[in-house]
Design an enzyme around this catalytic site. Structure first.
Site, PDB file in Angstrom:
ATOM      1  N   ASP A   1       6.947  -2.650  -7.080  1.00  0.00           N
ATOM      2  CA  ASP A   1       5.594  -2.582  -6.529  1.00  0.00           C
ATOM      3  C   ASP A   1       4.995  -3.990  -6.410  1.00  0.00           C
ATOM      4  O   ASP A   1       5.581  -4.978  -6.870  1.00  0.00           O
ATOM      5  CB  ASP A   1       4.743  -1.718  -7.467  1.00  0.00           C
TER       6      ASP A   1
ATOM      7  N   ASP B   1      -1.560   4.213  -0.752  1.00  0.00           N
ATOM      8  CA  ASP B   1      -1.298   5.264  -1.734  1.00  0.00           C
ATOM      9  C   ASP B   1      -1.898   6.609  -1.308  1.00  0.00           C
ATOM     10  O   ASP B   1      -3.014   6.677  -0.777  1.00  0.00           O
ATOM     11  CB  ASP B   1      -1.914   4.894  -3.083  1.00  0.00           C
TER      12      ASP B   1
END
Length: 696
Positions: free
Chosen positions: A394, A457
């Protein structure tokens, strides 16, 4: 060159002085520009008159500025109708933070600390120009589609891809990080090139590819092929498809966030899902497993080992127990800088490698290739020793900043960090799911890795996100799926809008994974419609793409349905979602002509998976369909050959997928179900058993 011409060229020096350059001369495929005591050489590396790559080299007696180092104006005919993808964080900056704060808390049964966000917003919110220093502060890692219309006729700042329609055909432009530099498309349109370092010389850096075609999808594909041809980027088509994507996954993030993550809860949820008859192919342990401390507001890693309060028997025991349940692959989350705020001295000693000190007593991977490779290799060796099969890396956009103050260029730093992460993972037998990685510094350097998130997200239970998240993902896939398989992120199966999320994901060509917290709420009946008895999920042959009729029509603002189309076996699947901002019923049409490739047959039998209507669709004809707010449909188009067509099993969301074609008239059933056939003008249904041979 009539397709793409160079206009004015400017440079910026270290004292922010901007100088216009004059064309000095040309030789073969290169043109030299003089800018006082500086020289710029722009070269076209072309395989044809209709496609190529622009590369630059530069020298100046006075050092160049690290930002807006070179500015090249582009002269493009017919820039009235276009689709752009931009990293500009202002696209959703006012509304989306509220959505994360409110609904992420709601999904884990907590009381949100903010007011409920609206279910409607103007999109994009703000794409006005901001400085690079402001841009880099705002996590510029997600790409957002935008469209030319009466209110926006200009290219947005920080654009990475443009598809332009003109009377003659389609032109695509894509920017890259290469050599010393990174580039963005800018209003004008122009190319803004930055090096991130104050230096006198810029070695060859290939920063823009372009391609023209009568077909928009071919133009997009060729722009990546041109960059791939000279080693600027690696095409998805020549890299391996990640193994773990074949099954349904479960991820801990929205289910448990950081506070609730533990071995007991992960095992408990996965075990209950399996008990309820759901096959789970892989599990991702997301953020929250770390031993960390807070330093200057940042979360800093203090040990490689997991937090013993959450994982009392360690990771090896957790992974073993998951695999005993039947889970085939397990992945572990970390960031590109190991953790959000870096890591402390104790971790540095554990990893046994050099690293860069941040100035606040923390460390991040070194920009030097050998040093960062040693660091990641030691880290990934530990992860592999625990039994993990892949890593979710990430926060990858941060590699833009890791060489800050080193004097090294942003292009070199990005390449070294990305290469070292990928080489380390391959050395240790780990696959990578790339995340927060949609910037040129990331995707330009995915030489081994072949899977990347293409959306912001997922936010549970939020109607607005169900609309925009799917729109972002589908339009972003037009460009990014040429570089890697697209990941649309996890979702909750008991989300009120789970169906559009699921449909877009099975048509994405990427992974499908849930993040259910409460297994008793899991929509088992829905999920079983995508899982074969073997545990394999239904999927398409190639990543799904937005259909031709919506390439330049914003389905959030217009009277068009959001559509994604992809080939599946011998057929086509078209997913349709009503994402209209005003929540109106939308009536739209589907035809053969909207497919991303010209259809091979004149006649197709069509079947609507949820509504069940069926018929024959010929060239030039269309099907009318009306959908209410966030209603969803899948249309299967099966070619009619010798007056017959095999549509597949009606129990599955992609009916052709469970049927294996052995020859022109013989098929193998990979599941039991109701086989739907078209036979000489009549639709027939027949009950079939798994492993039965079907002859038509």
């Amino acid at each position: 060159n009539e397709i793409l011409s160079i206009g004015n060229v400017e440079i910026t020096l270290f004292d922010d002085k901007r100088i216009k350059c004059s064309k000095e001369g040309s030789r073969d495929s290169s043109v030299t520009y003089k800018c006082d005591d500086a020289e710029i050489i722009i070269e076209r590396n072309s395989s044809s008159n209709e496609s190529g790559v622009l590369c630059i080299k530069a020298y100046s007696r006075a050092p160049f500025s690290p930002v807006d180092t070179v500015i090249i104006d582009l002269e493009i005919r017919g820039l009235e109708k276009f689709l752009g993808l931009t990293l500009h964080p202002g696209a959703v900056a006012r509304t989306y933070p509220l959505g994360f704060s409110y609904y992420n808390a709601l999904a884990v049964n907590r009381t949100p600390g903010v007011e409920k966000p609206p279910d409607e917003m103007g999109y994009p919110e703000d794409l006005s120009e901001i400085s690079y220093s402001e841009f880099i502060k705002r996590y510029p890692c997600w790409s957002y589609p935008y469209f030319s219309n009466e209110t926006r006729s200009s290219v947005a700042p920080y654009t990475v891809f443009l598809l332009i329609e003109s009377e003659r055909g389609y032109l695509t432009l894509a920017v890259f990080s290469n050599g010393e530099a990174t580039a963005y498309l800018w209003p004008g349109p122009s190319i803004r090139i930055l090096t991130g370092a104050t230096r006198n010389r810029i070695s060859e850096s290939c920063v823009l590819s372009y391609a023209y075609s009568k077909d928009p999808y071919e133009a997009t594909r060729r722009s990546i092929e041109e960059a791939d041809r000279i080693g600027v980027v690696a095409s998805r088509r020549r890299k391996s498809k990640p193994r773990f994507m074949r099954g349904l996954g479960w991820c801990s993030w929205n289910a448990l966030l950081t506070e609730d993550l533990s071995s007991e809860k992960v095992l408990g949820i996965v075990n209950e899902l399996i008990k309820r008859g759901l096959s789970i192919g892989y599990v991702i342990i997301d953020d929250g497993w770390q031993q960390e401390t807070r330093r200057d507001g940042q979360r800093v890693l203090v040990s490689i080992d997991p937090d013993p309060r959450k994982f009392s028997t360690g990771f090896r025991d957790l992974v073993n127990n998951l695999k005993k349940l039947g889970v085939k692959y397990v992945g572990l989350w970390h960031t590109a800088n190991i953790h959000w705020g870096g890591f402390g001295e104790s971790v540095l000693r554990e990893l046994g490698s050099d690293a860069q000190e941040t100035g606040s007593g923390t460390y991040v991977p070194h920009w030097d290739l050998e040093k960062s490779l040693r660091l990641y290799t030691n880290f990934h060796r530990k992860i592999r020793s625990w039994g993990f099969d892949f890593v979710k890396i990430d926060n990858q956009w941060v590699i833009q900043t890791l060489g800050s103050g080193s004097g090294e260029s942003i292009g070199r730093v990005a390449r070294n960090i990305e290469y070292s992460m990928q080489l380390s993972a391959q050395i240790n037998g780990l696959e990578i799911l790339n995340c927060m990685s949609m910037s040129p510094e990331n995707y330009s350097n995915f030489v081994l890795s072949n899977l990347m998130r293409v959306s912001i997200d997922y936010i549970p239970f939020w109607k607005l996100d169900a609309k925009l998240h799917n729109m972002f993902s589908i339009y972003n896939s037009l460009f990014y799926s040429e570089i890697a398989y697209p990941d649309y992120d996890m979702f909750m199966s008991y989300d009120p809008y789970a169906l559009p999320h699921l449909v877009s994901r099975i048509l994405s060509g990427g992974p499908v994974y849930i993040t259910d917290r409460s297994p008793e709420k899991t929509n088992i009946d829905l999920l079983k419609r995508i899982i074969l008895p073997s545990g394999e999920i239904v999927s398409v042959d190639e990543p799904g793409l937005p259909t031709r009729d919506i390439l330049f029509a914003n389905p959030y603002e217009s009277n068009k349905l959001l559509k994604i189309a992809a080939p599946v076996k011998w057929s086509w699947a078209i997913g349709l979602i009503n994402i209209n901002k005003e929540s109106r019923v939308i009536t739209d049409r589907v035809s053969q002509e909207v497919l991303p490739r010209n259809p091979d047959w004149d006649e197709y039998a069509y079947y609507a998976v949820f509504r069940g209507f069926r018929g024959v669709l010929r060239r030039g004809e269309s099907i009318e369909i009306s959908l209410g707010e966030l209603e969803t449909e899948i249309i299967i188009l099966a070619p009619i050959q010798n007056k017959k067509a095999v549509i597949g099993f009606s129990e599955y969301l992609l009916p052709p997928y469970p049927v294996e074609r052995l020859s022109e008239n013989r098929f193998l059933a990979r599941a039991s179900g109701t086989l739907l056939l078209y036979n000489r003008g009549v639709f027939e249904e027949e009950k079939i058993r798994e492993n039965e041979i079907i002859e038509i």
